[in-house]
Design a protein around this motif. Structure first.
Motif, PDB file in Angstrom:
ATOM      1  N   GLU A 511      33.174  23.993  37.285  1.00  0.00           N
ATOM      2  CA  GLU A 511      33.644  22.949  38.192  1.00  0.00           C
ATOM      3  C   GLU A 511      33.679  23.390  39.647  1.00  0.00           C
ATOM      4  O   GLU A 511      33.697  22.550  40.547  1.00  0.00           O
ATOM      5  N   LEU A 512      33.719  24.682  39.902  1.00  0.00           N
ATOM      6  CA  LEU A 512      33.819  25.179  41.270  1.00  0.00           C
ATOM      7  C   LEU A 512      32.540  24.901  42.060  1.00  0.00           C
ATOM      8  O   LEU A 512      31.436  25.053  41.533  1.00  0.00           O
ATOM      9  N   PRO A 513      32.662  24.509  43.327  1.00  0.00           N
ATOM     10  CA  PRO A 513      31.473  24.500  44.178  1.00  0.00           C
ATOM     11  C   PRO A 513      30.914  25.917  44.265  1.00  0.00           C
ATOM     12  O   PRO A 513      31.677  26.895  44.238  1.00  0.00           O
ATOM     13  N   PRO A 514      29.594  26.067  44.350  1.00  0.00           N
ATOM     14  CA  PRO A 514      29.011  27.416  44.346  1.00  0.00           C
ATOM     15  C   PRO A 514      29.607  28.351  45.395  1.00  0.00           C
ATOM     16  O   PRO A 514      29.813  29.545  45.121  1.00  0.00           O
ATOM     17  N   GLY A 515      29.892  27.821  46.577  1.00  0.00           N
ATOM     18  CA  GLY A 515      30.466  28.676  47.619  1.00  0.00           C
ATOM     19  C   GLY A 515      31.819  29.236  47.239  1.00  0.00           C
ATOM     20  O   GLY A 515      32.183  30.350  47.652  1.00  0.00           O
ATOM     21  N   GLU A 516      32.583  28.503  46.446  1.00  0.00           N
ATOM     22  CA  GLU A 516      33.882  28.993  45.997  1.00  0.00           C
ATOM     23  C   GLU A 516      33.764  29.915  44.786  1.00  0.00           C
ATOM     24  O   GLU A 516      34.588  30.807  44.591  1.00  0.00           O
ATOM     25  N   LEU A 517      32.722  29.710  43.980  1.00  0.00           N
ATOM     26  CA  LEU A 517      32.502  30.605  42.848  1.00  0.00           C
ATOM     27  C   LEU A 517      32.288  32.043  43.321  1.00  0.00           C
ATOM     28  O   LEU A 517      32.713  32.999  42.666  1.00  0.00           O
ATOM     29  N   LEU A 518      31.643  32.207  44.477  1.00  0.00           N
ATOM     30  CA  LEU A 518      31.377  33.536  45.018  1.00  0.00           C
ATOM     31  C   LEU A 518      32.626  34.395  45.103  1.00  0.00           C
ATOM     32  O   LEU A 518      32.583  35.604  44.855  1.00  0.00           O
ATOM     33  N   THR A 519      33.739  33.778  45.470  1.00  0.00           N
ATOM     34  CA  THR A 519      34.969  34.537  45.708  1.00  0.00           C
ATOM     35  C   THR A 519      36.048  34.242  44.668  1.00  0.00           C
ATOM     36  O   THR A 519      37.190  34.657  44.841  1.00  0.00           O
ATOM     37  N   CYS A 520      35.694  33.552  43.604  1.00  0.00           N
ATOM     38  CA  CYS A 520      36.678  33.248  42.556  1.00  0.00           C
ATOM     39  C   CYS A 520      37.091  34.550  41.867  1.00  0.00           C
ATOM     40  O   CYS A 520      36.243  35.265  41.323  1.00  0.00           O
ATOM     41  N   PRO A 521      38.374  34.890  41.857  1.00  0.00           N
ATOM     42  CA  PRO A 521      38.790  36.143  41.227  1.00  0.00           C
ATOM     43  C   PRO A 521      38.485  36.164  39.732  1.00  0.00           C
ATOM     44  O   PRO A 521      38.575  35.143  39.044  1.00  0.00           O
ATOM     45  N   VAL A 522      38.095  37.324  39.252  1.00  0.00           N
ATOM     46  CA  VAL A 522      37.998  37.570  37.818  1.00  0.00           C
ATOM     47  C   VAL A 522      39.320  38.191  37.402  1.00  0.00           C
ATOM     48  O   VAL A 522      39.654  39.308  37.811  1.00  0.00           O
ATOM     49  N   LEU A 523      40.104  37.444  36.618  1.00  0.00           N
ATOM     50  CA  LEU A 523      41.437  37.898  36.251  1.00  0.00           C
ATOM     51  C   LEU A 523      41.396  39.053  35.258  1.00  0.00           C
ATOM     52  O   LEU A 523      42.239  39.959  35.303  1.00  0.00           O
ATOM     53  N   ALA A 524      40.420  39.006  34.348  1.00  0.00           N
ATOM     54  CA  ALA A 524      40.328  40.061  33.343  1.00  0.00           C
ATOM     55  C   ALA A 524      38.948  40.045  32.706  1.00  0.00           C
ATOM     56  O   ALA A 524      38.264  39.018  32.683  1.00  0.00           O
ATOM     57  N   THR A 525      38.554  41.200  32.192  1.00  0.00           N
ATOM     58  CA  THR A 525      37.314  41.358  31.437  1.00  0.00           C
ATOM     59  C   THR A 525      37.641  42.131  30.171  1.00  0.00           C
ATOM     60  O   THR A 525      38.338  43.153  30.228  1.00  0.00           O
ATOM     61  N   TYR A 526      37.174  41.644  29.031  1.00  0.00           N
ATOM     62  CA  TYR A 526      37.412  42.295  27.743  1.00  0.00           C
ATOM     63  C   TYR A 526      36.074  42.667  27.113  1.00  0.00           C
ATOM     64  O   TYR A 526      35.160  41.848  27.058  1.00  0.00           O
ATOM     65  N   VAL A 527      35.977  43.880  26.614  1.00  0.00           N
ATOM     66  CA  VAL A 527      34.817  44.329  25.855  1.00  0.00           C
ATOM     67  C   VAL A 527      35.301  44.749  24.472  1.00  0.00           C
ATOM     68  O   VAL A 527      36.110  45.670  24.349  1.00  0.00           O
ATOM     69  N   GLY A 528      34.850  44.029  23.453  1.00  0.00           N
ATOM     70  CA  GLY A 528      35.324  44.314  22.106  1.00  0.00           C
ATOM     71  C   GLY A 528      36.830  44.172  21.973  1.00  0.00           C
ATOM     72  O   GLY A 528      37.466  44.899  21.205  1.00  0.00           O
ATOM     73  N   GLY A 529      37.383  43.223  22.702  1.00  0.00           N
ATOM     74  CA  GLY A 529      38.824  42.975  22.649  1.00  0.00           C
ATOM     75  C   GLY A 529      39.658  43.899  23.518  1.00  0.00           C
ATOM     76  O   GLY A 529      40.878  43.723  23.626  1.00  0.00           O
ATOM     77  N   VAL A 530      39.025  44.875  24.166  1.00  0.00           N
ATOM     78  CA  VAL A 530      39.747  45.855  24.988  1.00  0.00           C
ATOM     79  C   VAL A 530      39.589  45.484  26.456  1.00  0.00           C
ATOM     80  O   VAL A 530      38.457  45.332  26.942  1.00  0.00           O
ATOM     81  N   PRO A 531      40.683  45.339  27.197  1.00  0.00           N
ATOM     82  CA  PRO A 531      40.550  45.037  28.633  1.00  0.00           C
ATOM     83  C   PRO A 531      39.871  46.185  29.377  1.00  0.00           C
ATOM     84  O   PRO A 531      40.297  47.338  29.284  1.00  0.00           O
ATOM     85  N   THR A 532      38.798  45.873  30.070  1.00  0.00           N
ATOM     86  CA  THR A 532      38.126  46.871  30.903  1.00  0.00           C
ATOM     87  C   THR A 532      38.366  46.599  32.383  1.00  0.00           C
ATOM     88  O   THR A 532      37.978  47.399  33.232  1.00  0.00           O
ATOM     89  N   HIS A 533      38.974  45.464  32.678  1.00  0.00           N
ATOM     90  CA  HIS A 533      39.348  45.125  34.052  1.00  0.00           C
ATOM     91  C   HIS A 533      40.516  44.164  33.995  1.00  0.00           C
ATOM     92  O   HIS A 533      40.544  43.252  33.169  1.00  0.00           O
ATOM     93  N   ARG A 534      41.486  44.391  34.862  1.00  0.00           N
ATOM     94  CA  ARG A 534      42.568  43.435  35.096  1.00  0.00           C
ATOM     95  C   ARG A 534      42.717  43.266  36.592  1.00  0.00           C
ATOM     96  O   ARG A 534      42.703  44.243  37.342  1.00  0.00           O
ATOM     97  N   HIS A 535      42.885  42.036  37.022  1.00  0.00           N
ATOM     98  CA  HIS A 535      43.064  41.764  38.435  1.00  0.00           C
ATOM     99  C   HIS A 535      44.312  42.466  38.935  1.00  0.00           C
ATOM    100  O   HIS A 535      45.313  42.591  38.224  1.00  0.00           O
ATOM    101  N   ALA A 536      44.275  42.924  40.177  1.00  0.00           N
ATOM    102  CA  ALA A 536      45.385  43.710  40.720  1.00  0.00           C
ATOM    103  C   ALA A 536      46.702  42.949  40.705  1.00  0.00           C
ATOM    104  O   ALA A 536      47.784  43.562  40.651  1.00  0.00           O
ATOM    105  N   ASP A 537      46.646  41.622  40.738  1.00  0.00           N
ATOM    106  CA  ASP A 537      47.879  40.827  40.771  1.00  0.00           C
ATOM    107  C   ASP A 537      48.464  40.590  39.393  1.00  0.00           C
ATOM    108  O   ASP A 537      49.541  39.994  39.265  1.00  0.00           O
ATOM    109  N   LEU A 538      47.765  41.044  38.340  1.00  0.00           N
ATOM    110  CA  LEU A 538      48.266  40.824  36.990  1.00  0.00           C
ATOM    111  C   LEU A 538      49.047  42.030  36.501  1.00  0.00           C
ATOM    112  O   LEU A 538      48.698  43.172  36.801  1.00  0.00           O
ATOM    113  N   PRO A 539      50.106  41.797  35.734  1.00  0.00           N
ATOM    114  CA  PRO A 539      50.827  42.930  35.150  1.00  0.00           C
ATOM    115  C   PRO A 539      49.957  43.618  34.103  1.00  0.00           C
ATOM    116  O   PRO A 539      49.151  42.993  33.431  1.00  0.00           O
ATOM    117  N   HIS A 540      50.089  44.927  33.972  1.00  0.00           N
ATOM    118  CA  HIS A 540      49.308  45.691  32.999  1.00  0.00           C
ATOM    119  C   HIS A 540      50.132  45.905  31.746  1.00  0.00           C
ATOM    120  O   HIS A 540      51.317  46.158  31.808  1.00  0.00           O
TER     121      HIS A 540
END
Length: 540
Positions: A511-540
């Protein structure tokens, strides 16, 4: 069902599976998805030992897959000064002088990422480089990774003069005064790289780990690396010894025209090599080089009289190689930029299909292709693996760039035909080709929708009729990327039995306009169910 090991919740989940609606929860057991459904359904999945992570207003998609990148080879390709922001001869002279001053005496001066337009007229030559670096070995890599300019001392150390007749004038540049210093394509570049002191494997492993962590922070969960050269296996082993890789790696070693059947067998044997999060999968072949450096294979020569021959001179031997790999269950990826190389690859893959092949063979790049070739991708089941940011970041709508200037106008208009291929039913996987372009999938997906740099709303688009929809762009990084690798049930989809690879966006990428997608934060990334990235603003 039994209780899940973990449940991941969000405002919205896009499973990207056929006939799957929007959901709100994903249940994971081990490294696989067990269920996808609503928050209400999720209550039944949660037991005393279940870990529950609620991403609130976030949006979950299948883990993003970069279909074409070079995270291992790219470590060598990005050695030295970064020239990607250089746009003029004065800037280039200053950057190289700074690099020379910072390089210890006796070491090679290296730089990378140079656009051809930044070199002063009449074109790249070692004499201009010598005036900056003196009698020192220096190597300047162009942005596409297919050509370099070497200083006189570098050519002497590598013995390039003795190889010029063997490699041919197309790979080793010459003029009336002798060698120009321009060396092109893997066969030409390998002998230069061979005389540069190799990087320490431990250092390379640390760089690889850091690079993959940065890729995970953009939402990538799998990267198909179209290379496995040099000490790559040692670097991978050392990187895994540091800890789990932040993303999955699929690696395809190169098969050159010089390899015989024993060499082909060795590449088949390599398919057994793997680690916890990496595996050798497939083989890559080069039918041509690049338009920018006159080594593509076009149906007619470019305006400079170049790009009219294949890097694989024996078409029947190329066909025999693909048939050999197909018989051994190894899918191939063919680098084919010009229309003649694309047509040749389609012919050979079509012959395999008619002989009963069920493998998905890929064609990489497809920078220019006429109308009659496009329907054949779906007809023969070939996957098109394309890089929209090669178009949006290096080609100008007014044709003033080096790529456009080399091509006849009708071929320049047939550039990166992503939408035409999608509309004709082809698999169109998207990728970055890092370090040729940035690895951030948000940039690739946004540019694919705009056909211009998405952060420049006033820039003229290049071939606006080839714009993808938001869903098509996301499919290019999920379902189509997985299909191109023959992994449609494993990756690119959120469905029971698939790997629990998830990307969590702060807002909906559909739904995001492409220009906003560029800077849309990725809150988390999971590989095989394991978080490999969490956004700095999220609790760990």
């Amino acid at each position: 069902m039994t209780y899940a090991d973990q449940v991941v919740l969000a405002c919205r989940v896009h499973p990207m599976a056929p006939d799957a609606g929007v959901a709100e929860a994903v249940a994971v057991r081990g490294d696989r998805i067990e269920a996808v459904g609503s928050r209400a359904q999720a209550r039944a999945w949660i037991g005393p030992g279940t870990t529950v992570t609620d991403h609130g207003s976030g949006v979950i998609t299948p883990g993003l897959v970069d279909a074409h990148s070079h995270p291992v080879l790219g470590l060598r390709m990005t050695a030295g000064a970064d020239l990607t922001g250089v746009t003029s001869p004065d800037e280039l002279r200053s950057a190289l002088a700074t690099a020379a001053a910072a390089t210890p005496s006796g070491a090679w001066i290296q730089a990378w990422g140079l656009k051809p337009d930044a070199w002063p007229a009449p074109g790249p030559h070692r004499s201009w480089l010598d005036a900056i670096v003196g009698d020192r070995p220096a190597l300047v890599r162009f942005f596409d990774g297919h050509a370099v300019v070497a200083s006189t001392r570098a050519l002497e150390l590598a013995g390039t003069a003795g190889l010029a007749d063997v490699l041919g004038p197309g790979l080793v540049g010459r003029d009336a005064q002798g060698l120009t210093g321009v060396v092109r394509e893997p066969a030409g570049l390998a002998h230069l790289d061979a005389v540069i002191a190799p990087a320490d494997v431990a250092d390379e492993a640390a760089r690889l780990h850091a690079l993959l962590a940065a890729m995970a922070a953009t939402g990538l969960t799998t990267v198909h690396a179209l290379d496995l050269e040099g000490d790559a296996l040692a670097v991978l082993a050392a990187a895994e010894a540091r800890g789990r890789l932040p993303v999955r790696l699929l690696l395809s070693p190169w098969c050159g025209p010089d390899l015989d059947v024993d060499g082909w067998r060795a590449l088949v044997d390599l398919q057994r090599r793997s680690g916890e999060r990496w595996a050798v999968r497939g083989v890559k072949l080069f039918l041509d080089g690049t338009i920018d450096h006159g080594t593509a294979w076009l149906s007619r020569p470019d305006r400079w009289g170049q790009s009219d021959v294949s890097l694989w001179p024996d078409r029947e031997r190329y066909a025999a190689a693909l048939a050999f790999f197909d018989r051994h269950g190894v899918a191939t990826a063919t680098h084919a930029i010009g229309d003649a190389s694309v047509g040749c690859a389609l012919d050979v893959i079509g012959d395999l299909r008619r002989a009963g092949s069920t493998l998905v063979h890929r064609i990489e790049h497809i920078e220019t292709a006429p109308d009659h070739l496009l329907p054949r991708f779906a007809e023969v089941g070939a996957a098109a693996c394309m890089q929209p940011t090669h178009c949006t970041r290096y080609v100008a709508a007014d044709g003033s760039d080096n790529w456009s200037a080399r091509l006849p106008e009708h071929q320049a208009r047939q550039a990166w035909r992503t939408r035409d291929l999608r509309d004709l039913g082809a698999i169109v996987a998207l990728g970055s080709d890092w370090p040729i372009a940035h690895y951030d999938p948000r940039q690739v997906m946004a540019d694919a929708q705009e056909r211009r740099p998405a952060e420049l709303p006033d820039a003229a688009p290049v071939g606006p009729e080839q714009r993808l929809t938001a869903r098509m762009a996301l499919e290019g990084y999920t379902t189509h990327a997985a299909a191109a690798d023959g992994l449609a049930a494993e990756l690119g989809v959120l469905a029971p039995g698939a790997r629990a690879d998830l990307t969590v966006f702060a807002a909906d990428p559909l739904e995001l306009p492409p220009g906003e997608l560029l800077t849309c934060p990725v809150l988390a990334t999971y590989v095989g169910g394991v978080p490999t990235h969490r956004h700095a603003d999220l609790p760990h």
